[in-house]
Design a protein around this motif. Structure first.
Motif, PDB file in Angstrom:
ATOM      1  N   ASN A  53       0.745  -1.148  -0.008  1.00 50.84           N
ATOM      2  CA  ASN A  53      -0.189  -0.312   0.092  1.00 50.84           C
ATOM      3  C   ASN A  53       0.845   1.190  -0.427  1.00 50.84           C
ATOM      4  O   ASN A  53       1.538   1.450   0.908  1.00 50.84           O
ATOM      5  N   GLU A  54       0.540   2.214  -0.902  1.00 49.85           N
ATOM      6  CA  GLU A  54       1.358   3.184  -1.512  1.00 49.85           C
ATOM      7  C   GLU A  54       1.615   4.449   0.104  1.00 49.85           C
ATOM      8  O   GLU A  54       2.405   5.138  -0.320  1.00 49.85           O
ATOM      9  N   ARG A  55      -0.374   3.975   0.571  1.00 49.96           N
ATOM     10  CA  ARG A  55       0.028   5.335   2.008  1.00 49.96           C
ATOM     11  C   ARG A  55       0.508   4.830   2.988  1.00 49.96           C
ATOM     12  O   ARG A  55       0.356   5.172   4.091  1.00 49.96           O
ATOM     13  N   LYS A  56       1.374   3.156   3.189  1.00 45.86           N
ATOM     14  CA  LYS A  56       1.310   2.675   4.179  1.00 45.86           C
ATOM     15  C   LYS A  56       2.281   4.220   5.111  1.00 45.86           C
ATOM     16  O   LYS A  56       2.433   4.425   6.615  1.00 45.86           O
ATOM     17  N   TRP A  57       3.190   4.868   4.717  1.00 46.74           N
ATOM     18  CA  TRP A  57       3.428   5.117   5.335  1.00 46.74           C
ATOM     19  C   TRP A  57       2.979   6.733   6.417  1.00 46.74           C
ATOM     20  O   TRP A  57       3.284   7.061   7.272  1.00 46.74           O
ATOM     21  N   ILE A  58       1.784   7.188   5.592  1.00 43.42           N
ATOM     22  CA  ILE A  58       0.970   7.762   6.601  1.00 43.42           C
ATOM     23  C   ILE A  58       0.219   7.313   7.566  1.00 43.42           C
ATOM     24  O   ILE A  58       0.945   7.990   8.556  1.00 43.42           O
ATOM     25  N   TYR A  59       0.197   5.907   7.666  1.00 38.95           N
ATOM     26  CA  TYR A  59      -0.627   5.674   8.805  1.00 38.95           C
ATOM     27  C   TYR A  59       0.963   4.868   9.779  1.00 38.95           C
ATOM     28  O   TYR A  59      -0.052   5.513  10.965  1.00 38.95           O
ATOM     29  N   LEU A  60       1.685   4.395   9.630  1.00 36.54           N
ATOM     30  CA  LEU A  60       2.628   4.115  10.603  1.00 36.54           C
ATOM     31  C   LEU A  60       3.404   5.929  11.354  1.00 36.54           C
ATOM     32  O   LEU A  60       3.741   5.815  12.363  1.00 36.54           O
TER      33      LEU A  60
END
Lengths: 480, 279
Positions: free
Chosen positions: A151-158
């Motif tokens: 998921n490209e947005r993983k860094w947002i979640y993390l």
């Protein structure tokens, strides 16, 4: 298909209007007129009867402190909502930068210099850091586990848990929570807009939009706390926010129950359970509430007895000693759930345990029935575990229903106050701890005879709910 | 061998699922159980053993509770049935208008209703109260009835319009050829076909007003005219707590709902699920 009737034929067909006119008249009289009348009277000193004269924005001044500031923030907010979906528009960037960096930064500076201050009185450094670290670890591992690494947005979640950690560090260094949040928000906003590696990434755009909303929310918080308005109103909004957060958590049992019922192999049991879950629904909501009121009765009620019997009470006493809750739970003393200042909010959250909404369960089950059996077989072949099946097969299918329920729940929670009135009385519990905006409105109008003031409260709630509805419509798009 | 282990594993899972559901179910039913057991006890019996039935069962609790609850129940049933009948009368006609004809202005009228779905009604309670006062309807059932009728309009018109649009147009055409007026079309075509949807809507409205607290609280003054929700709260605060009477009252207050559900459950579960799928 409806039959089209053109205007020149209307002289033959006009009686058709008689079919709808009574409804129109009734709705105009009992829905539109009161709403408009409330707007009109919010600018009046009005006791509901003889006294009624125009006082301009005085009601709003009393409630909000400085209405101009509020209006400015709301205008930026509206711009944010309006432009957030447009790709790469200059106006969108403008509103986003303003609300995620400039406004929080500005409020921070203003708070520093106008004497309101952002320093907390007494800081327990270890406790703050420990709690922050705990939240960080839990959230980080949960997101890391749930969100796919593709998921490209993983860094947002993390980065969300990292944000929480930073906030708790600031708190440990001596800022109060508002100050810590504002500072962390300003810094992370600056990072989001200045780091060159983020430019051009699709995911950066959504992170910026999200962050802009966080920024506006915090600024609204600052305005409520320090613009000099009615503290009671602001405390009410805080309670409402807490209730909304917990109500989201309370949606989980219904979803889990529906999924478990759905996964049962036998069709017959599936049906039997469905019918049995309708049984609790036949208790009218009011009766259910009053039963819970009886449960919470300190000496005769059932709730304390259950706590004692299951040993939960000992645990709570231990926790009280360890975490320093200030003697909420003592050995041999039954906690007064509906009358103790520290316990009323937990009681309001706890009531209705296990929070299985029957209508919710049935609606989710209806959604789950659309799942093709082959999806499960394919998942079995791939060796998916039950949780993965839930995340990738079942949750997407009931996402629509979950979203609709969430929207209805949020709007409902903002408006509801009857149950608080019944459980805790018209003053909202000890020290008005649970005086939510709706209850404030009711009490001002029907107890204190300040109907104009109450109309103003209602109007403020109206705009908050309208803004929330607008966000919901824009972002929680329901796919048909 | 692999198959066998898989099977035992799934059996264990199956049992776990049943256990989980039963646990949740028992917790959800627990308040009902407690209410019913206590409704047969005196206070002394309740303090002695709060968890189970104790003998002798005190049926006279129900007689005492009935004498105070019955008037509230009859009031609420009267208000409920009257307002449901009036609401249906208005909404079926309006939905027929919207579903069958496109007149000049019907788009405007449609949005006139639809906007109300988005508008929070929270601010309008006070002017509504003053309006009812000016119409000198305070302390009458009619105040409640007209507000409930008006409140039921929007959603019901919306749902009934979709429903009537799905009725084949040929039916209406045939009726028109036979010389049926619009009223006759509504009452001979629409009404007989909409039994299940009307009962769902009616039940939802009835549940809503069975539990409504704020409006009757401000509108009704006389104790004899209170509706159930306010009456129960008043009982709860007035009694020198004789829990048995109170719980018997709560049980009695649930009975009409139980009756409704027994007669309409199948239809209701179906209507609720299909409505949910449609959005």
């Amino acid at each position: 298909m409806p039959k089209t009737i053109e205007s020149r034929k209307i002289k033959y067909y006009w009686p058709l209007y008689l079919f709808v006119l009574p409804s129109v008249f009734l709705v105009a009289l009992l829905s539109y007129y009161p709403a408009i009348n409330a707007m009109y009277h919010s600018f009046y000193r009005w006791n509901g009867e003889d006294i009624s004269y125009f006082i301009g924005a005085v009601n709003f001044n009393r409630l909000l402190g400085r209405p101009l500031l509020w209006m400015a923030v709301f205008a930026i907010f509206a711009g944010l909502i309006g432009t957030a979906r447009k790709e790469n528009s200059a106006a969108g960037r403008f509103f986003q930068i303003i609300s995620s960096i400039i406004l929080p930064g500005l409020s921070l500076v203003v708070l520093l210099f106008n004497g309101a201050g952002i320093a907390a009185g007494k800081v327990n450094m270890g406790a703050e850091l420990g709690l922050g670290l705990l939240i960080f670890l839990i959230m980080f591992s949960v997101f890391n586990f749930i969100v796919d690494s593709e998921n490209e947005r993983k860094w947002i979640y993390l980065s969300i848990p990292v944000f929480f950690l930073v906030v708790s560090v600031f708190k440990a260094l001596g800022l109060d929570s508002l100050g810590a949040w504002l500072l962390a928000c300003t810094l992370s906003g600056a990072a989001l807009w200045s780091l060159p590696s983020l430019d051009g990434r699709e995911s950066a755009r959504s992170a910026r939009v999200l962050h802009a909303f966080l920024g506006t929310g915090l600024v609204l918080w600052a305005l409520g706390a320090h613009a000099g308005g009615d503290r009671v109103l602001w405390g009410g909004f805080y309670v409402t926010a807490v209730l909304v957060a917990f109500n989201v958590v309370k949606m989980v049992p219904s979803i889990v129950t529906a999924v478990v019922i759905h996964r049962l192999k036998s069709e017959r049991w599936n049906y039997i359970y469905k019918v049995m879950f309708v049984v609790p629904m036949i208790i009218p909501g009011m009766v259910y509430l009053l039963i819970w009121k009886f449960f919470f009765n300190p000496n005769e009620g059932i709730f304390n007895r259950i706590l004692v019997r299951t040993g939960c009470m000992d645990l709570l006493v231990l926790l009280d000693r360890a975490l320093g809750w200030g003697g909420l739970f003592k050995e041999g003393v039954m906690p007064v759930w509906l009358g103790h200042e520290g316990l009323v909010l937990p009681a309001l959250i706890l009531w209705g345990f296990p929070w299985v909404g029957v209508v919710g369960v049935l609606i989710y089950l209806a959604g789950l029935q659309n799942i093709d059996q082959s999806a499960y077989e394919a998942a079995d072949l791939d060796g998916a575990n039950p949780l993965q099946k839930f995340l990738y097969i079942e949750l997407p299918l009931i996402m629509n229903q979950v979203k609709i329920n969430m929207v209805l729940m949020i709007i409902g929670t903002m408006q509801a106050y009857a149950h608080i009135m019944i459980l805790f009385g018209i003053d909202g519990g000890p020290n008005g701890k649970l005086m939510v905006p709706g209850l404030l409105m009711f009490r001002s109008a029907f107890q204190e005879g300040r109907a104009g003031y109450a109309c103003a409260v209602g109007l403020i709630m109206f705009f908050f709910i309208l803004a929330l509805t607008e966000i919901n419509n824009k972002y929680l798009k329901v796919e048909k | 061998m692999i198959f066998r282990s898989h099977k035992t594993n799934s059996l264990a899972w199956e049992m776990a699922k049943h256990l989980f559901i039963l646990l949740i179910l028992s917790m959800a039913l627990f308040p009902l159980y407690v209410t019913v057991t206590i409704s047969f006890k005196t206070n002394a019996q309740f303090v002695g053993s709060p968890w189970s039935f104790t003998y002798p069962l005190h049926f006279e609790n129900y007689a005492i509770a009935w004498s105070s609850v019955s008037k509230y129940i009859f009031n609420t049933i009267f208000v409920g049935i009257t307002s449901i009948v009036f609401t249906f009368f208005l909404t079926i006609n309006a939905a027929y208008f919207f579903a069958r004809f496109k007149m000049p202005g019907s788009r405007f009228l449609w949005y006139f209703f639809l906007i109300l779905m988005l508008m929070p009604a929270v601010a309008s309670l006070i002017p509504l109260f003053m309006l009812l006062k000016d119409m000198s309807l305070l302390n009458t059932f009619w105040a409640l009835i007209i507000v409930y009728v008006a409140g039921g309009q929007v959603v019901q018109i919306y749902i009934l319009r979709n429903f009537i649009e799905d009725i084949p147009g040929d039916l209406f055409d045939a009726a028109e050829v036979d010389g049926a007026s619009h009223f006759q079309q509504v009452y001979n075509i629409v009404l007989p076909m909409s039994g299940s949807i009307l009962s769902t809507l009616g039940i939802l409205q009835f549940i809503g007003l069975w539990n409504d607290y704020i409006l009757p609280l401000v509108v009704i003054r006389d104790d004899d005219m209170l509706t159930l929700a306010v009456g129960l709260v008043r009982m709860d605060s007035e009694y020198i707590k004789e829990w048995g009477h109170l719980m018997a009252g709560y049980t009695i207050a649930s009975v009409p709902m139980i009756l409704i559900f027994i007669f309409t459950m199948r239809m209701f579960v179906k209507g609720l699920s299909s409505g949910a799928v449609k959005g």
